[in-house]
Design an enzyme around this catalytic site. Structure first.
Site, PDB file in Angstrom:
ATOM      1  N   HIS A  50     100.858 -25.313  22.809  1.00 21.60           N
ATOM      2  CA  HIS A  50      99.796 -26.208  23.297  1.00 21.60           C
ATOM      3  C   HIS A  50      99.283 -27.204  22.254  1.00 21.60           C
ATOM      4  O   HIS A  50      98.069 -27.341  22.058  1.00 21.60           O
ATOM      5  CB  HIS A  50      98.633 -25.391  23.868  1.00 21.60           C
ATOM      6  CG  HIS A  50      98.861 -24.969  25.298  1.00 21.60           C
ATOM      7  ND1 HIS A  50      99.102 -25.878  26.315  1.00 21.60           N
ATOM      8  CD2 HIS A  50      98.914 -23.740  25.877  1.00 21.60           C
ATOM      9  CE1 HIS A  50      99.281 -25.225  27.449  1.00 21.60           C
ATOM     10  NE2 HIS A  50      99.181 -23.923  27.212  1.00 21.60           N
ATOM     11  N   HIS A 106     103.239 -26.853  31.765  1.00 25.93           N
ATOM     12  CA  HIS A 106     102.652 -28.071  31.202  1.00 25.93           C
ATOM     13  C   HIS A 106     103.700 -29.118  30.837  1.00 25.93           C
ATOM     14  O   HIS A 106     103.330 -30.246  30.489  1.00 25.93           O
ATOM     15  CB  HIS A 106     101.773 -27.738  29.994  1.00 25.93           C
ATOM     16  CG  HIS A 106     100.413 -27.268  30.384  1.00 25.93           C
ATOM     17  ND1 HIS A 106      99.305 -28.080  30.397  1.00 25.93           N
ATOM     18  CD2 HIS A 106      99.984 -26.050  30.814  1.00 25.93           C
ATOM     19  CE1 HIS A 106      98.251 -27.392  30.806  1.00 25.93           C
ATOM     20  NE2 HIS A 106      98.639 -26.158  31.061  1.00 25.93           N
TER      21      HIS A 106
END
Length: 303
Positions: free
Chosen positions: A53, A112
Site C-alpha cells: 500500500h 487495488h
C-alpha cells in the site's frame, strides 16, 4: 550500468523516474507479464509478502529483513498502491525488479490494482501530483491488467490476494479466465481479489460490497480437492503481522507496518524454505518515515 539498474538505484533512493522512462519500464514489464500464466508455478525457497500500500520506506525495511532481490526469491500478493504516500515509487521499484530479475520476483494482482479503486484511494492523485499529468497513472494501470491472479508454491500452497470464489472448485478453473481487463464488479476474478475468510459455515455476502465471505468448511474442501495444504492470502489487516485460521489451513500475511501511519500494527513476511518449512519474520515501520512529511486524508483501512 544498464538503464534498468540505474532505474532501480534511482527508485531505491526514493526519487522519481522520468515519465519517458516510466513508459519504457511499463512496456518491458507488460512483455514479461504477458508470458506468465494466470496461476504462476513458484518453486521454494520463496518469501511471501502481503499488502504494501505505497508504504515505500517500509518496503525498504522489508528488504532489510528478508534480503535483497535476487538473493531472495519473492512472491508479492498485490495491493502495491493506494493509502500510503509513495505508491509511485513502490510500484515502479517492484516492476523494475521484476524486469531485471523476472524469475526471482513474482507479482500478483490485488483489488487495488484497479483503475476505479486507485481513483478513490490515492494512486491517481499521487501520479497527478508528482508528474502533473495522468500519463504515468495510465502506464501503470495498463500493467495492472497483465498481473497474474494467483500462484502455487511447490504444488502445495495456493497464494492469492483475497480469497476463494463460490463459482469455482479447482485451481485449474482460474487458469482459463481472461485476466487482461479491469477488475470486474463480480465473478471469479473479482472474488479472488475481494473475498475474506471468517468463522462461518459456507458462504455469505461480503460487507465490502464485492467478493464473498467463506468459512472453514469451504477452505478444507478446496484444499482437499486441489491437493494443497495451505491457502496464503493478504487483503486484511493482521495486527500481529499474520493470522492463522481453520486449523492452520489458511493464513493471512500482512506486510504494511503501522498501516496508514496510524494503526500501530506490526508486519510480517512468510519465508518458505525448500522443504516448505515456514518462518514468519516480523518487522516494524521504518524508523524515520519520510513519507509522512506530506499530509493528506487517508480513507478507512478495511478495503
Amino acid at each position: 550500468m544498464s538503464d534498468i539498474d540505474q532505474w532501480i538505484e534511482t527508485l531505491k533512493n526514493g526519487e522519481n523516474l522520468k515519465e519517458t522512462d516510466v513508459k519504457i519500464l511499463c512496456n518491458k514489464a507488460k512483455d514479461i507479464l504477458n508470458n506468465e500464466d494466470n496461476v504462476i508455478r513458484v518453486e521454494a525457497p520463496v518469501t511471501i509478502c502481503g499488502d504494501i500500500h505505497g508504504q515505500f520506506y517500509d518496503l525498504m525495511e522489508l528488504f532489510k529483513v528478508g534480503g535483497d532481490v535476487p538473493e531472495t526469491n519473492y512472491l508479492f500478493l498485490g495491493d502495491f498502491v493506494d493509502r500510503g504516500y509513495n505508491s509511485v515509487e513502490t510500484f515502479l521499484l517492484l516492476l523494475a525488479l521484476k524486469v531485471r530479475y523476472p524469475d526471482q520476483i513474482t507479482l500478483i494482482r490485488g483489488n487495488h490494482e484497479s483503475r476505479q479503486i486507485t481513483q478513490v484511494y490515492g494512486f491517481y492523485d499521487e501520479c497527478l501530483r508528482k508528474y502533473s499529468t495522468l500519463n504515468v497513472w495510465k502506464y501503470c494501470t495498463e500493467v495492472f491488467d497483465y498481473l497474474a491472479l494467483a500462484a502455487v508454491v511447490n504444488d502445495n500452497i495456493f497464494c492469492v490476494h483475497g480469497g476463494l470464489s463460490p463459482y469455482i472448485k479447482t485451481i485449474d478453473e482460474i487458469r482459463i479466465i481472461n485476466r487482461k481487463q479491469e477488475v470486474p464488479h463480480e465473478g471469479v476474478m473479482c472474488d479472488l481479489m475481494w473475498s475474506d475468510p471468517d468463522e462461518i459455515e459456507g458462504w455469505s455476502q461480503s460487507a465490502r460490497g464485492a467478493g464473498f465471505v467463506f468459512g472453514a468448511d469451504v477452505v478444507k474442501e478446496f484444499n482437499r480437492r486441489n491437493g494443497i495444504s495451505l491457502i496464503c492470502r493478504a487483503h486484511q489487516l493482521a495486527m500481529e503481522g499474520f493470522k492463522l485460521m481453520f486449523d492452520n489451513s489458511l493464513v493471512t500475511v500482512w506486510s504494511a507496518p503501522n498501516y496508514c501511519y496510524r494503526c500501530g500494527n506490526v508486519a510480517s513476511i512468510l519465508e518458505l524454505d525448500e522443504n516448505l518449512k515456514k518462518y514468519y519474520k516480523l518487522f516494524e515501520a521504518a524508523p524515520t518515515d519520510r513519507a509522512q512529511n506530506s499530509k493528506k486524508v487517508i480513507a478507512d483501512y478495511f478495503l
